[in-house]
Design an enzyme around this catalytic site. Sequence first.
Site, mmCIF file in Angstrom:
data_model
loop_
_atom_site.group_PDB
_atom_site.id
_atom_site.type_symbol
_atom_site.label_atom_id
_atom_site.label_comp_id
_atom_site.label_asym_id
_atom_site.label_seq_id
_atom_site.Cartn_x
_atom_site.Cartn_y
_atom_site.Cartn_z
ATOM 1 C CB SER A 147 -0.644 0.187 1.487
ATOM 2 O OG SER A 147 -0.637 0.133 2.454
ATOM 3 C CG ASP A 302 -0.690 5.803 8.827
ATOM 4 O OD1 ASP A 302 0.670 6.174 8.304
ATOM 5 O OD2 ASP A 302 -0.807 4.797 7.858
ATOM 6 C CG HIS A 305 0.551 3.977 4.665
ATOM 7 N ND1 HIS A 305 0.143 3.507 5.633
ATOM 8 C CD2 HIS A 305 0.416 3.070 3.865
ATOM 9 C CE1 HIS A 305 -0.604 2.404 4.895
ATOM 10 N NE2 HIS A 305 -0.080 1.911 4.453
#
Length: 328
Positions: A147, A302, A305
Amino acid sequence: MSKHLLLSLFTFCTVLHAETAVTLAPPAIQSSPGGTVKLEAAADTRILYTLDGADPIAKSNPYLAPIEIPLGGTLKARAFSKDRKRMSDVSTAVLKPVSKFDVSAPSTVVPVTQDRSWPQYDWAKRHELTSAAVKHAKPQILFIGDSITHFFGGEQFDSYALRGQQTWGEFYAPRNAGNLGFGWDKTENVLWRLRHGAIDGIAPKLVVMMIGTNNTGDCSATDIAQGIMAIVSEMNLRLPQSKILLLGIFPRGEKPNPQREKIAVINQLLAQLDGERNVTFLDIGAKFLTPDGLITKDIMPDFLHPNEKGYRIWAKAIEPTVKKLIGE
């Protein structure tokens, strides 16, 4: 209570019981001597499977193609309704290893699908769309990862926000770059994608790869490094002319922690690939840290990311190496 009302209630309960009592037939398992397993179930169902001995649940691995299990082990499979609210009993097969394979190989090198984020994230659909897009665009630079890579930029295939799109548009869109980052991916999921069409029909000058952070919760540093090395070998096989910029796994967590320590060990192992097998290894993790070793929210909200500012740090840090490798 009237007889008619009692009869209606009885009929309703009977119908309800009949509907809920409908069961799904478990998948049929067919295995070959070479370690390939095929699963079959009713056309209106979805098969999910596991290789770790656990019973399949709604977020287990979706069956999308014959499964290669030369290492042997226990395969469990279930048929699910399309909404995954109903499921069959479990079908189980205990498979012997093919003699030429090392049965001690870790899970990080065994290709599997994943649906850890179902239903919010359609992993199979993203694989289908990105594979087709890459084959059509024939990118000169190809990003591969999880991701952290997915959210960088490129084409939008789902509802997840691309947080570095401005930086991507400046550094990579003009170079015809493609993005094969997938949320929640581990090394074994990248391996599955590479073996099932993700990079067919292309020959990029450069592959930029970072993967492994999602393995750090339950795999050893050595096993994760082996998984990453297996991906390198797969790309050497399928993209023999492509150079590989292998990035060290980025640090995660606001403060120094055991997970970061494991990442540091993995990166030390990966550094041994530098200069071998078309690989240039580069660890830019320190670029995201303060002098005290902290990750701040203005770079990674976070602590995992990057945002636009974080992705710009990434792009600037690798730019001299990218230019060198693609001959600009």
